[in-house]
Design a protein around this motif. Structure first.
Motif, short mmCIF file in Angstrom:
data_model
loop_
_atom_site.label_atom_id
_atom_site.label_comp_id
_atom_site.label_asym_id
_atom_site.label_seq_id
_atom_site.Cartn_x
_atom_site.Cartn_y
_atom_site.Cartn_z
N THR A 1 0.74 -1.16 -0.20
CA THR A 1 -0.10 -0.14 0.09
C THR A 1 0.87 1.21 -0.07
OG1 THR A 1 -0.13 -0.28 2.44
CG2 THR A 1 -2.18 -1.04 1.14
N ASP A 2 2.19 0.98 0.05
CA ASP A 2 3.09 2.31 -0.03
C ASP A 2 4.03 2.14 -1.20
OD1 ASP A 2 4.80 0.68 1.09
OD2 ASP A 2 4.65 1.66 3.10
N ALA A 3 4.77 3.01 -1.86
CA ALA A 3 5.69 2.89 -2.86
C ALA A 3 6.78 2.22 -2.34
CB ALA A 3 6.00 4.40 -3.28
N ALA A 4 7.42 2.24 -1.11
CA ALA A 4 8.60 1.62 -0.80
C ALA A 4 8.32 0.01 -0.81
CB ALA A 4 8.78 1.98 0.82
N GLY A 5 7.11 -0.27 -0.23
CA GLY A 5 6.97 -1.75 -0.26
C GLY A 5 6.70 -2.19 -1.62
N GLY A 6 5.99 -1.54 -2.68
CA GLY A 6 5.94 -1.73 -3.92
C GLY A 6 7.20 -1.77 -4.70
N LEU A 7 8.43 -1.24 -4.41
CA LEU A 7 9.59 -1.14 -5.07
C LEU A 7 10.13 -2.63 -4.55
CD1 LEU A 7 10.73 2.65 -4.89
CD2 LEU A 7 10.41 1.18 -6.99
N VAL A 8 10.07 -2.58 -3.23
CA VAL A 8 10.88 -3.88 -2.84
C VAL A 8 10.18 -5.21 -3.77
CG1 VAL A 8 10.86 -5.68 -0.82
CG2 VAL A 8 11.33 -3.32 -0.46
N ALA A 9 8.59 -5.47 -3.93
CA ALA A 9 8.03 -6.21 -4.46
C ALA A 9 8.57 -6.12 -5.85
CB ALA A 9 6.65 -6.07 -4.47
N ASP B 1 4.19 14.78 -2.82
CA ASP B 1 5.68 14.68 -3.70
C ASP B 1 6.51 13.21 -3.36
OD1 ASP B 1 5.05 17.20 -4.06
OD2 ASP B 1 5.60 17.69 -1.98
N ASP B 2 5.81 12.21 -3.74
CA ASP B 2 6.36 10.83 -3.52
C ASP B 2 7.14 10.49 -4.64
OD1 ASP B 2 6.84 8.37 -2.86
OD2 ASP B 2 4.66 7.96 -1.94
N ALA B 3 8.47 10.91 -4.68
CA ALA B 3 9.32 10.43 -5.96
C ALA B 3 9.21 8.89 -6.17
CB ALA B 3 10.44 10.99 -5.74
#
Ligand SMILES: [Zn+2]
Length: 443
Positions: free
Chosen positions: A218-226, A243-245
């Protein structure tokens, strides 16, 4: 049949004739704009024989039941790509046009009950399940055990073998692997998540067995790890911060790696305190009972965060622009989300993110159908399952899937207010085999 009040009245004899299995050896859905899951066919008839699609044809021939679909959209039965099944769901989904469901987490006892329901109600939605997936101690969705929603289920032992854990889930019947990377965006508290090494090992172990891996993020950090560690799909859109790069980076990586996304906008909006229960309309609204109407009003959060909701919608619009395959899924029965009915709201929300008509229809039919099922689920192809939804109106003007006119499941008319002709069968038809519940591995 009297349609003077705009709704069909059918005598019980007519009703029986339409739903009698011996009558459904050859069903013709005549006229209408047919979208077969990928392509359009105008002024053609869809013919279903013995529960399977026989073809899309311009040639008239004898049939046992003919539904007049002129002025309507004819599409494959809808697939909800993200649900959590409970007893009572699969037997009711077809009335909402949802003829197949992907269960994104359930425990063995619950699935046993769902399986019994499918056997007891042969015209239940087809389904398959991730089973319990891969979670870590103290992480999502293990809080649901404490809440009494599920029986205890195994979590990954940090000292144990990931491959053995994955094998055990596959032996339990998981049709794909789900890995939970909920760091607390939705839960509102910091939660432990599997690290990158675990995600990579899960993907390797599942892929070796020919199964896909889908990540709850549900957040971009987790999405990138996945996505960087090999998952095939994301079970939710992420909720970007201001401003979520990382969210912009995530859109690029999802597109580059060919990962599919099930945005579950109806659930995320509920988690952000924004309800869509008032959007139930037409036939769909009439089929939502009082208890589920109350559930639709009970949102995941009481204070609304419209800015976060707007950022999420923009994230999904960017995924669509980048050519990412989106699938329609609801996360029912998350608070505010109603099994069956909310898939129609999800379709409308995907449209509101700028998805063109064909992409929206693909997202709710052939895309999830071909990713999760076999047998032509989500498409109208010869030899494929005869699951069909008929919707009122010209979709090129405006797609309003809630105006259901008919649902056909495995060649049986589940519900219809279309003008219908029923012919006497020339000879007694052989009985139609009921659709078997699908609980099998991904291709
Ligand atoms: Zn879910």
């Amino acid at each position: 049949m009297d349609r003077s009040d705009g709704r069909a009245r059918r005598t019980s004899d007519e009703r029986r004739a339409l739903t009698d299995p011996s009558r459904r050896c050859r069903v013709r859905v005549a006229g209408g704009s047919i979208f077969d899951g990928t392509r359009w066919h105008q002024d053609r008839d869809l013919v279903i024989e013995n529960g399977l699609v026989a073809g899309i044809t311009a040639t008239a021939s004898r049939c046992d039941v003919q539904l007049d679909a002129r002025g309507c959209l004819v599409v494959p039965g809808f697939v909800d790509a993200h649900m959590h099944l409970f007893p009572g769901f699969v037997s009711r989904l077809p009335a909402f046009g949802v003829t197949a469901a992907v269960d994104m987490f359930s425990t063995p006892n619950v699935l046993d009950a769902v399986r019994r329901e499918s056997v007891h109600h042969p015209l239940s939605a087809r389904w398959m399940s991730a089973g319990v997936g891969v979670s870590v101690e103290g992480g999502h969705p293990r809080q649901l055990i404490g809440q009494g929603m599920y029986e205890a289920f195994p979590s990954l032992d940090p000292a144990g073998s990931v491959a053995e854990f994955v094998d055990a889930r596959i032996d339990e019947g998981s049709a794909f692997l789900k890995v939970f990377l909920e760091a607390g965006r939705v839960a509102g508290q910091v939660l432990p998540v599997p690290d990158a090494d675990i995600v990579r090992a899960v993907c390797q172990a599942a892929h070796r067995r020919g199964l896909r891996v889908i990540a709850h993020v549900t957040d971009a950090a987790g999405g990138l790890v996945a996505v960087r560690n090999g998952v095939d799909g994301l079970a939710h859109a992420v909720i970007p911060g201001p401003d979520d790069a990382a969210a912009e980076e995530l859109v690029r990586e999802i597109a580059e790696r060919g990962v599919f996304v099930i945005p579950t906008l109806v659930a995320i909006s509920s988690a952000l305190g924004i309800g869509h229960g008032e959007l139930f309309a037409g036939t769909v609204a009439r089929r939502v009972n009082q208890a589920w109407t109350a559930h639709a009003r009970h949102l995941g959060r009481t204070t609304a965060d419209p800015a976060a909701w707007e950022r999420t919608q923009r994230f999904v619009a960017e995924l669509a622009c980048a050519g990412v395959q989106l699938l329609a899924g609801t996360d029912a029965a998350f608070p505010g989300v109603v099994p069956g009915a909310s898939l129609h709201v999800e379709v409308a929300l995907l449209q509101s993110c700028g998805l063109p008509l064909d992409d929206v229809l693909t997202a709710v039919t052939s895309a999830p159908g071909s990713l999760f099922f076999t047998d032509g689920v989500g498409r109208l192809v010869p030899g494929g399952v005869g699951d069909v939804v008929v919707i009122d109106g010209d979709p090129q003007d405006q797609l309003q899937t809630q105006r259901l006119r008919a649902v056909v499941m495995a060649g049986a008319v589940v519900t219809s207010d279309l003008d219908a002709a029923v012919e006497e069968p020339a000879e007694r038809a052989s009985p139609v085999t009921a659709p078997s519940p699908i609980f099998r591995r991904s291709p």
